[in-house]
Design a protein around this motif. Structure first.
Motif, PDB file in Angstrom:
ATOM      1  N   MET A  29      11.678  -5.923 -16.561  1.00  0.00           N
ATOM      2  CA  MET A  29      10.586  -5.103 -16.039  1.00  0.00           C
ATOM      3  C   MET A  29      10.179  -4.079 -17.110  1.00  0.00           C
ATOM      4  N   SER A  30       8.917  -3.726 -17.092  1.00  0.00           N
ATOM      5  CA  SER A  30       8.413  -2.732 -18.040  1.00  0.00           C
ATOM      6  C   SER A  30       8.448  -1.360 -17.399  1.00  0.00           C
ATOM      7  N   VAL A  31       8.316  -0.327 -18.222  1.00  0.00           N
ATOM      8  CA  VAL A  31       8.297   1.040 -17.701  1.00  0.00           C
ATOM      9  C   VAL A  31       7.098   1.233 -16.762  1.00  0.00           C
ATOM     10  N   VAL A  32       5.990   0.555 -17.045  1.00  0.00           N
ATOM     11  CA  VAL A  32       4.807   0.674 -16.188  1.00  0.00           C
ATOM     12  C   VAL A  32       5.100   0.105 -14.809  1.00  0.00           C
ATOM     13  N   SER A  33       5.649  -1.112 -14.753  1.00  0.00           N
ATOM     14  CA  SER A  33       5.927  -1.712 -13.446  1.00  0.00           C
ATOM     15  C   SER A  33       7.043  -0.965 -12.718  1.00  0.00           C
ATOM     16  N   ALA A  52       7.571   2.281 -12.900  1.00  0.00           N
ATOM     17  CA  ALA A  52       6.937   3.505 -12.386  1.00  0.00           C
ATOM     18  C   ALA A  52       6.089   3.195 -11.157  1.00  0.00           C
ATOM     19  N   VAL A  53       5.344   2.111 -11.200  1.00  0.00           N
ATOM     20  CA  VAL A  53       4.490   1.742 -10.071  1.00  0.00           C
ATOM     21  C   VAL A  53       5.352   1.434  -8.846  1.00  0.00           C
ATOM     22  N   THR A  54       6.475   0.759  -9.038  1.00  0.00           N
ATOM     23  CA  THR A  54       7.388   0.474  -7.924  1.00  0.00           C
ATOM     24  C   THR A  54       7.867   1.777  -7.284  1.00  0.00           C
ATOM     25  N   VAL A  55       8.258   2.736  -8.100  1.00  0.00           N
ATOM     26  CA  VAL A  55       8.709   4.044  -7.589  1.00  0.00           C
ATOM     27  C   VAL A  55       7.576   4.723  -6.821  1.00  0.00           C
ATOM     28  N   LEU A  56       6.383   4.743  -7.389  1.00  0.00           N
ATOM     29  CA  LEU A  56       5.242   5.413  -6.750  1.00  0.00           C
ATOM     30  C   LEU A  56       4.870   4.754  -5.427  1.00  0.00           C
ATOM     31  N   ARG A  57       4.917   3.434  -5.384  1.00  0.00           N
ATOM     32  CA  ARG A  57       4.568   2.729  -4.139  1.00  0.00           C
ATOM     33  C   ARG A  57       5.579   2.982  -3.022  1.00  0.00           C
ATOM     34  N   ARG A  58       6.753   3.441  -3.402  1.00  0.00           N
ATOM     35  CA  ARG A  58       7.797   3.771  -2.409  1.00  0.00           C
ATOM     36  C   ARG A  58       7.824   5.278  -2.126  1.00  0.00           C
ATOM     37  N   ASP A  59       6.745   5.976  -2.443  1.00  0.00           N
ATOM     38  CA  ASP A  59       6.624   7.433  -2.268  1.00  0.00           C
ATOM     39  C   ASP A  59       7.613   8.209  -3.120  1.00  0.00           C
ATOM     40  N   GLY A  60       8.042   7.606  -4.238  1.00  0.00           N
ATOM     41  CA  GLY A  60       8.936   8.288  -5.170  1.00  0.00           C
ATOM     42  C   GLY A  60       8.168   9.175  -6.136  1.00  0.00           C
ATOM     43  N   LEU A  61       8.931   9.905  -6.951  1.00  0.00           N
ATOM     44  CA  LEU A  61       8.357  10.832  -7.921  1.00  0.00           C
ATOM     45  C   LEU A  61       8.708  10.389  -9.330  1.00  0.00           C
ATOM     46  N   ILE A  62       7.717  10.416 -10.207  1.00  0.00           N
ATOM     47  CA  ILE A  62       7.950  10.121 -11.621  1.00  0.00           C
ATOM     48  C   ILE A  62       7.629  11.365 -12.441  1.00  0.00           C
ATOM     49  N   VAL A  63       8.285  11.475 -13.585  1.00  0.00           N
ATOM     50  CA  VAL A  63       7.921  12.489 -14.575  1.00  0.00           C
ATOM     51  C   VAL A  63       7.304  11.716 -15.727  1.00  0.00           C
ATOM     52  N   TYR A  64       6.085  12.096 -16.091  1.00  0.00           N
ATOM     53  CA  TYR A  64       5.339  11.316 -17.075  1.00  0.00           C
ATOM     54  C   TYR A  64       4.745  12.219 -18.160  1.00  0.00           C
ATOM     55  N   PRO A  65       4.545  11.648 -19.366  1.00  0.00           N
ATOM     56  CA  PRO A  65       3.980  12.438 -20.455  1.00  0.00           C
ATOM     57  C   PRO A  65       2.453  12.488 -20.385  1.00  0.00           C
ATOM     58  N   THR A  66       1.917  13.634 -20.782  1.00  0.00           N
ATOM     59  CA  THR A  66       0.480  13.760 -21.015  1.00  0.00           C
ATOM     60  C   THR A  66       0.347  14.255 -22.454  1.00  0.00           C
ATOM     61  N   GLU A  67      -0.850  14.618 -22.854  1.00  0.00           N
ATOM     62  CA  GLU A  67      -1.011  15.171 -24.195  1.00  0.00           C
ATOM     63  C   GLU A  67      -0.662  16.654 -24.244  1.00  0.00           C
ATOM     64  N   THR A  68      -0.252  17.231 -23.105  1.00  0.00           N
ATOM     65  CA  THR A  68       0.046  18.664 -23.041  1.00  0.00           C
ATOM     66  C   THR A  68       1.507  18.920 -22.652  1.00  0.00           C
ATOM     67  N   ASN A 121      -2.739   9.718 -22.660  1.00  0.00           N
ATOM     68  CA  ASN A 121      -1.504   8.967 -22.858  1.00  0.00           C
ATOM     69  C   ASN A 121      -1.652   7.552 -22.281  1.00  0.00           C
ATOM     70  N   LYS A 122      -1.481   6.534 -23.135  1.00  0.00           N
ATOM     71  CA  LYS A 122      -1.726   5.145 -22.718  1.00  0.00           C
ATOM     72  C   LYS A 122      -0.785   4.688 -21.596  1.00  0.00           C
ATOM     73  N   ILE A 123       0.508   4.979 -21.715  1.00  0.00           N
ATOM     74  CA  ILE A 123       1.448   4.536 -20.675  1.00  0.00           C
ATOM     75  C   ILE A 123       1.081   5.155 -19.335  1.00  0.00           C
ATOM     76  N   THR A 124       0.771   6.454 -19.331  1.00  0.00           N
ATOM     77  CA  THR A 124       0.406   7.133 -18.087  1.00  0.00           C
ATOM     78  C   THR A 124      -0.853   6.518 -17.487  1.00  0.00           C
ATOM     79  N   CYS A 125      -1.860   6.262 -18.304  1.00  0.00           N
ATOM     80  CA  CYS A 125      -3.092   5.632 -17.786  1.00  0.00           C
ATOM     81  C   CYS A 125      -2.819   4.222 -17.270  1.00  0.00           C
ATOM     82  N   ASP A 126      -1.944   3.488 -17.957  1.00  0.00           N
ATOM     83  CA  ASP A 126      -1.583   2.143 -17.497  1.00  0.00           C
ATOM     84  C   ASP A 126      -0.884   2.189 -16.141  1.00  0.00           C
ATOM     85  N   ILE A 127      -0.019   3.189 -15.945  1.00  0.00           N
ATOM     86  CA  ILE A 127       0.675   3.344 -14.656  1.00  0.00           C
ATOM     87  C   ILE A 127      -0.341   3.601 -13.546  1.00  0.00           C
ATOM     88  N   ILE A 128      -1.267   4.529 -13.777  1.00  0.00           N
ATOM     89  CA  ILE A 128      -2.268   4.872 -12.763  1.00  0.00           C
ATOM     90  C   ILE A 128      -3.162   3.667 -12.467  1.00  0.00           C
TER      91      ILE A 128
END
Length: 191
Positions: free
Chosen positions: A1-5, A7-23, A112-119
């Motif tokens: 599994m990739s970090v994107v998938s 993260a999406v699995t966690v989010l779909r289960r009402d979980g919380l992720i910590v993700y990078p932005t440019e700030t 951030n590409k990974i963050t946008c891919d997750i969303i």
């Protein structure tokens, strides 16, 4: 599994992720889930009634959650994706707690590409608040994250400069941050 998938699995289960932005590192939850959004308020110890911004992956997602004028589109296409939060009239699809009863929502489109891919993969906006207890320093590294989460997405050491928050309806800067001079100059052209 990739970090994107993952993260999406966690989010779909009402979980919380910590993700990078440019700030700074953000605390992400599915912004369409009342339960997940309330978890964000709880872990941050943030007063309910204080708005929380959301992050989107593209203009279509932004249009789905906010009312956007022609002037606002011009600003958005000039400064996003990037370290800017635009405040716009919110549509009724988001949990009301996110807007704090203001009828407005802050929206980020991170670079951030990974963050946008997750969303994009989630196909829903996520919360865009820093991954820290309310009132403490926004984290620029994993060691500085001081809230519970289900998954951390590594993005290295981040800049720490907050996003510039712009109320496009009022044409004013609510919080100065990155790219402030260029944003202020653009807002003056709208007067």
């Amino acid at each position: 599994m990739s970090v994107v998938s993952d993260a999406v699995t966690v989010l779909r289960r009402d979980g919380l992720i910590v993700y990078p932005t440019e700030t700074v590192y953000g605390l992400g939850a599915d912004a369409l889930s009342d339960y997940a959004v309330h978890r964000v308020y709880e872990v941050k110890q943030r007063p309910v009634g204080k708005p929380i911004s959301v992050a989107v992956s593209d203009e279509d997602m932004m249009y789905a959650i906010a009312e956007i004028s022609d002037e606002a589109w011009e600003f958005i296409r000039t400064f996003l994706p990037g370290p800017v939060t635009v405040v716009l009239p919110v549509k009724s699809c988001l949990p009301p707690v996110l807007s704090g009863g203001t009828g407005m929502i802050g929206i980020r489109m991170p670079q951030n590409k990974i963050t946008c891919d997750i969303i994009a993969e989630l196909d829903a906006p996520i919360t865009a608040t820093s991954a820290n207890l309310s009132g403490t320093m926004a984290p620029v590294s994993k060691e500085q994250v001081n809230v519970p989460y289900d998954l951390f997405i590594e993005g290295g050491e981040l800049s720490g400069t907050p996003s510039t928050v712009v109320d496009l309806a009022a044409r004013r800067i609510l919080r100065p941050g990155d790219d402030i001079e260029r944003i202020a100059a653009f807002l003056r052209t709208l007067e």
